[in-house]
Motif scaffolding. Structure first.
Motif, PDB file in Angstrom:
ATOM      1  N   GLN A   1       0.852  -1.192   0.000  1.00  0.00           N
ATOM      2  CA  GLN A   1       0.000   0.000   0.000  1.00  0.00           C
ATOM      3  C   GLN A   1       0.883   1.236   0.000  1.00  0.00           C
ATOM      4  OE1 GLN A   1      -2.122  -0.575   3.775  1.00  0.00           O
ATOM      5  NE2 GLN A   1      -0.922   1.121   4.551  1.00  0.00           N
ATOM      6  N   ALA A   2       0.423   2.249  -0.742  1.00  0.00           N
ATOM      7  CA  ALA A   2       1.212   3.476  -0.811  1.00  0.00           C
ATOM      8  C   ALA A   2       0.659   4.467   0.202  1.00  0.00           C
ATOM      9  CB  ALA A   2       1.117   4.054  -2.212  1.00  0.00           C
ATOM     10  N   GLY A   3       1.449   4.769   1.221  1.00  0.00           N
ATOM     11  CA  GLY A   3       0.989   5.714   2.234  1.00  0.00           C
ATOM     12  C   GLY A   3       1.182   7.139   1.737  1.00  0.00           C
ATOM     13  N   ASP A   4       1.204   8.092   2.671  1.00  0.00           N
ATOM     14  CA  ASP A   4       1.462   9.473   2.291  1.00  0.00           C
ATOM     15  C   ASP A   4       2.949   9.618   2.043  1.00  0.00           C
ATOM     16  OD1 ASP A   4      -1.099  10.176   2.455  1.00  0.00           O
ATOM     17  OD2 ASP A   4      -1.025  10.836   4.540  1.00  0.00           O
ATOM     18  N   VAL A   5       3.298   9.662   0.785  1.00  0.00           N
ATOM     19  CA  VAL A   5       4.716   9.691   0.430  1.00  0.00           C
ATOM     20  C   VAL A   5       5.154  11.139   0.337  1.00  0.00           C
ATOM     21  CG1 VAL A   5       6.356   9.075  -1.346  1.00  0.00           C
ATOM     22  CG2 VAL A   5       4.450   7.567  -0.848  1.00  0.00           C
ATOM     23  N   GLN A   6       6.311  11.436   0.923  1.00  0.00           N
ATOM     24  CA  GLN A   6       6.810  12.802   0.835  1.00  0.00           C
ATOM     25  C   GLN A   6       7.621  12.974  -0.444  1.00  0.00           C
ATOM     26  OE1 GLN A   6       9.647  14.173   3.698  1.00  0.00           O
ATOM     27  NE2 GLN A   6       8.994  16.290   3.525  1.00  0.00           N
ATOM     28  N   LEU A   7       7.248  13.987  -1.221  1.00  0.00           N
ATOM     29  CA  LEU A   7       7.972  14.269  -2.464  1.00  0.00           C
ATOM     30  C   LEU A   7       8.679  15.611  -2.307  1.00  0.00           C
ATOM     31  CD1 LEU A   7       5.204  13.272  -5.028  1.00  0.00           C
ATOM     32  CD2 LEU A   7       7.311  12.028  -4.587  1.00  0.00           C
ATOM     33  N   PRO A   8       9.817  15.787  -2.992  1.00  0.00           N
ATOM     34  CA  PRO A   8      10.516  17.076  -2.878  1.00  0.00           C
ATOM     35  C   PRO A   8       9.694  18.199  -3.514  1.00  0.00           C
ATOM     36  CG  PRO A   8      11.572  15.652  -4.514  1.00  0.00           C
ATOM     37  CD  PRO A   8      10.521  14.831  -3.848  1.00  0.00           C
ATOM     38  N   LYS A   9       9.846  19.416  -2.979  1.00  0.00           N
ATOM     39  CA  LYS A   9       9.108  20.563  -3.534  1.00  0.00           C
ATOM     40  C   LYS A   9       9.647  20.931  -4.917  1.00  0.00           C
ATOM     41  CE  LYS A   9       6.931  22.738   0.315  1.00  0.00           C
ATOM     42  NZ  LYS A   9       6.724  23.913   1.130  1.00  0.00           N
TER      43      LYS A   9
END
Length: 574
Positions: free
Chosen positions: A380-388
């Protein structure tokens, strides 16, 4: 004093055969030298192959200021043929307002979607024109128009053009073969909508002169004329201008805007510039500028965003068609991001900081790319942090001439043009160009992009309370000497330091400054005893299962980073 003329550039974009050229003709009062499919191959094939320009003049609407004056719409008729998307991208950079022309009988088509993407990148405002309403049966015409209008509004809901006007017209009732006496339908209403959407584009005459030339021809006895749109700065009679592609500088002898002589033109104006004679075949399209103000570059650092309609991931080392300024060349790409600790940090716009460290990425990080990795690991894909912000290094197959901070678009133009898919992959801003041919030696070592390395091996046996022998971390042929002094961590929690090689098979000695924990020592001693027992006769099933239950091997982790462009390939640990 002459009444002021405000020029607004209007792009006419859409799928092939949606009737863009007929619409531009119906709207226009003055055609420029490049208008209405002048090119012989355009006329023969019945499609627009190049940017066509014409203009429409009307009274200045009240929202654009008091006093007499004229509003001039310069209509940029962009080709709809899929293979000519390079030209459209070139045209979009000079557009203030966009008309997306839709064949009302067909709705959104592949290239209309691509034109919409280009519009979102390059334009502020849009008007949708539903063309060819004369092909709808009169009794059902109004309901069909309303249905298509709702459909278009739904399509634009999540774009920056949400709520934009939709106007229905028949630019050439009866089609291309119909007599000219047939009056277009809805065109005067469209002109009113264009006037209501017109705004004062920000124009700045300061800075270096830069003009995108889209047409070039000679006039006997006078010189060579280059027509185009001024992207920045201004130009006056007598100025010297450089043609970087030809490496020559020429003097401006005369200038015209839609057949009216002028002595001065500035950013946003469409102008014909006559200079001392040269062969016009040498420059069909390109840039002219203040001498020495443009740079020819072999590679560039860009900030970028993926285009949401592009299917598939953007991989490092992949090749794309890169449109920079008015040129399209092949280029190879390498993606990088801030270090993970700085993902949420606000980034200064249009500036690249060479002092910072950046993390090499195998692909552009997006929800799709990260979700697929995550779901592989934990379903499952949780809340993934992506770079701004993310960046890329572009390396061009042949050098390009362009200004700094110009728009960059990456596309896969070799995709089958009949496939119903968006070929535009990413867009960005050119932050830093590399002019030196030997940029890999002179420039790239300053770019601090690193790869995070993680190696794992196993503890083979205990030597004493403060040292163990490890294996499976290095290959037999590895020079272990370069790893001496690096920190490692045992899976049981102890910190260690690589002390040197041990024997000839890639094994190595680890020093444990704080000593082994008693539990670890017991675990390793039991494991090595079991090992020495193994091989003496056959193991029973019970022995085997107890071996599996007992000691998980103690692993050794080595984490370090290496800068991608460091010629000495130094190993660094934080």
């Amino acid at each position: 004093m002459a009444a002021r003329v405000l020029n607004v550039n209007v792009g006419v974009l859409g799928h092939i055969d949606s009737g863009k050229t007929a619409l531009a003709r119906a709207l226009s009062t003055t055609g420029s030298t490049a208008a209405f499919d002048r090119a012989p191959q355009s006329r023969a094939r019945g499609i627009t192959l190049d940017l066509g320009f014409s203009c429409l003049r009307t009274a200045l609407p009240p929202q654009l200021g008091p006093g007499p004056g004229e509003l001039q719409f310069t209509l940029v008729d962009c080709p709809g043929h899929a293979s000519l998307i390079r030209t459209i991208i070139g045209g979009a950079q000079i557009i203030d307002l966009m008309m997306l022309v839709i064949d009302v009988t067909k709705g959104m088509q592949t290239q209309s979607a691509e034109c919409l993407v280009i519009g979102q990148i390059a334009c502020q405002k849009m008007v949708v024109v539903l063309n060819k309403i004369d092909l709808l049966p009169e009794g059902k015409r109004q309901s069909a128009i309303e249905k298509m209008t709702k459909k278009m509004q739904k399509t634009l809901e999540n774009t920056k053009f949400s709520g934009c006007p939709v106007v229905a017209v028949a630019a050439k009732p009866g089609g291309p073969e119909a007599p000219e006496s047939e009056n277009p339908l809805g065109v005067s209403e469209l002109i009113e909508v264009l006037k209501s959407q017109a705004y004062l584009p920000s124009r700045d005459p300061s800075g270096h002169f830069l003009m995108a030339v889209d047409h070039c021809f000679s006039i006997k006895g006078q010189g060579t004329v280059m027509t185009g749109t001024i992207l920045s700065g201004s130009v006056s009679l007598g100025d010297n201008v450089e043609i970087p592609a030809l490496k020559v500088t020429k003097r401006v002898k005369s200038m015209q805007m839609f057949h009216t002589p002028v002595t001065y033109a500035m950013q946003g104006d469409r102008v014909g510039v006559c200079v001392t004679q040269f062969d016009p075949k040498l420059l069909e399209r390109g840039l002219i500028c203040t001498p020495d103000s443009l740079h020819t570059i072999h590679a560039a650092i860009i900030s970028l965003k993926k285009i949401q309609y592009f299917r598939g991931s953007l991989q490092t080392k992949a090749k794309f068609h890169i449109t920079v300024g008015h040129e399209t060349v092949m280029g190879r790409i390498m993606f990088f991001s801030p270090a993970p600790a700085n993902f949420s940090e606000e980034i200064r716009e249009n500036v690249f900081d060479f002092e910072k460290d950046y993390l090499y990425q195998e692909e552009y990080l997006s929800k799709d790319s990260v979700s697929s990795e995550e779901s592989k690991e934990n379903d499952q894909a949780g809340d993934v942090q992506l770079p701004k912000q993310q960046w890329a290094l572009l390396e061009f197959e042949k050098p390009v001439t362009c200004p700094k901070l110009c728009l960059v678009i990456g596309s896969k133009l070799d995709t089958d043009i009949h496939a119903n898919t968006c070929r535009l992959a990413f867009h960005g801003v050119l932050l830093q160009g590399m002019e030196d041919k030997n940029y890999t030696e002179t420039f790239l070592p300053n770019l601090k992009v690193y790869k995070q390395k993680h190696k794992e091996g196993q503890v083979e046996r205990v030597m004493d309370d403060y040292s163990v022998i490890g294996r499976s971390l290095f290959k037999k042929e590895t020079n272990i000497q370069i790893f001496v002094g690096l920190k490692v961590k045992l899976s049981t929690g102890e910190d260690g330091i690589i002390d040197g090689g041990f024997g000839q098979s890639g094994k190595f000695k680890i020093r444990i400054p704080d000593g082994l924990k008693p539990d670890t020592k017991m675990l390793l001693t039991a494991a090595s005893k079991k090992k020495s027992k193994g091989g003496k006769g056959d193991m029973t099933k019970e022995d085997e299962s107890s071996k599996n239950d007992s000691a998980q091997p103690v692993t050794v982790s080595l984490i370090f980073k290496r800068y991608v462009f460091d010629t000495q390939k130094k190993i660094i640990q934080s």
